[in-house]
Every structure is written in structure tokens, then in C-alpha cells.
Motif scaffolding. Structure first.
Motif, PDB file in Angstrom:
ATOM      1  N   ARG A 172      46.005 -13.347  19.345  1.00  0.00           N
ATOM      2  CA  ARG A 172      47.081 -13.421  20.324  1.00  0.00           C
ATOM      3  C   ARG A 172      46.488 -13.531  21.724  1.00  0.00           C
ATOM      4  O   ARG A 172      45.571 -12.805  22.085  1.00  0.00           O
ATOM      5  CB  ARG A 172      47.948 -12.177  20.206  1.00  0.00           C
ATOM      6  N   GLU A 173      47.032 -14.430  22.530  1.00  0.00           N
ATOM      7  CA  GLU A 173      46.551 -14.620  23.892  1.00  0.00           C
ATOM      8  C   GLU A 173      47.192 -13.578  24.790  1.00  0.00           C
ATOM      9  O   GLU A 173      48.408 -13.478  24.872  1.00  0.00           O
ATOM     10  CB  GLU A 173      46.918 -16.026  24.369  1.00  0.00           C
ATOM     11  N   GLU A 174      46.366 -12.804  25.474  1.00  0.00           N
ATOM     12  CA  GLU A 174      46.876 -11.707  26.289  1.00  0.00           C
ATOM     13  C   GLU A 174      46.967 -12.056  27.771  1.00  0.00           C
ATOM     14  O   GLU A 174      47.593 -11.345  28.530  1.00  0.00           O
ATOM     15  CB  GLU A 174      45.985 -10.468  26.114  1.00  0.00           C
ATOM     16  N   LYS A 216      48.577 -13.415  30.648  1.00  0.00           N
ATOM     17  CA  LYS A 216      49.911 -13.902  30.990  1.00  0.00           C
ATOM     18  C   LYS A 216      49.880 -14.920  32.125  1.00  0.00           C
ATOM     19  O   LYS A 216      50.811 -15.672  32.321  1.00  0.00           O
ATOM     20  CB  LYS A 216      50.832 -12.740  31.385  1.00  0.00           C
ATOM     21  N   LYS A 232      46.326 -15.822  10.884  1.00  0.00           N
ATOM     22  CA  LYS A 232      46.962 -16.009  12.179  1.00  0.00           C
ATOM     23  C   LYS A 232      45.906 -16.034  13.287  1.00  0.00           C
ATOM     24  O   LYS A 232      44.926 -15.299  13.230  1.00  0.00           O
ATOM     25  CB  LYS A 232      47.948 -14.877  12.456  1.00  0.00           C
TER      26      LYS A 232
END
Length: 86
Positions: A74-76, A78, A71
Motif C-alpha cells: 500500500r502506498e502511504e 499522500k 496484493k
């Protein structure tokens, strides 16, 4: 077997545990190496019991890579999210 068929890898499926000479001959066939993959034995001996229990993992093939479906991180941030103009 693999020389006659001009195959890179051969699998010997057996009902019983392989004997010492069978294991020695399989080991003597060497390894098959494909760039970017771990080497695998050229001749693999698999019992029917192992094949039934392990299914597709009973035979090692070079196209089976564990890191293929990793995977992404994750893009943090926002602030990079955009709304829909409906």
C-alpha cells in the motif's frame, strides 16, 4: 498410461484407497518439473472422496502458484495523490 499418451502428468481417479503396489508404481514414475514451479508427482492417485472434498486442490498441477495474486504494498505517501480537474 502417461507414456502411451505422451503426457507430462497423469491422474488416476479411484473409488477406493490405493493399494501399496499402486502407490509404489506412482512414486516410481518420478516428478514433473516446470521452470519456476514446484515439482509435482508425474502420476497422482486421487480417490473420489478426496476429489469431492478438495475440488481443484485434489490434483497438484504446476500452474497452481500461491503467490500469483499477492496484493501490492500500500502506498502511504499522500502527497502523490492528484485531484481531478473537473
Amino acid at each position: 498410461m502417461i507414456d502411451r499418451e505422451k503426457a507430462d502428468i497423469g491422474v488416476f481417479l479411484t473409488l477406493h484407497e490405493p493399494t501399496g503396489p499402486m502407490k509404489a508404481e506412482a512414486a516410481g514414475a518420478g516428478q514433473f518439473q516446470l521452470d519456476g514451479f514446484d515439482p509435482v508427482p508425474r502420476i497422482q492417485i486421487v480417490t473420489v472422496e478426496e476429489a469431492m472434498a478438495l475440488r481443484e486442490r485434489a490434483v497438484r498441477i504446476p500452474l497452481a502458484r500461491a503467490d500469483t495474486f499477492r496484493k501490492p504494498a500500500r502506498e502511504e505517501d499522500k502527497s502523490r495523490q492528484f485531484g481531478l480537474d473537473l
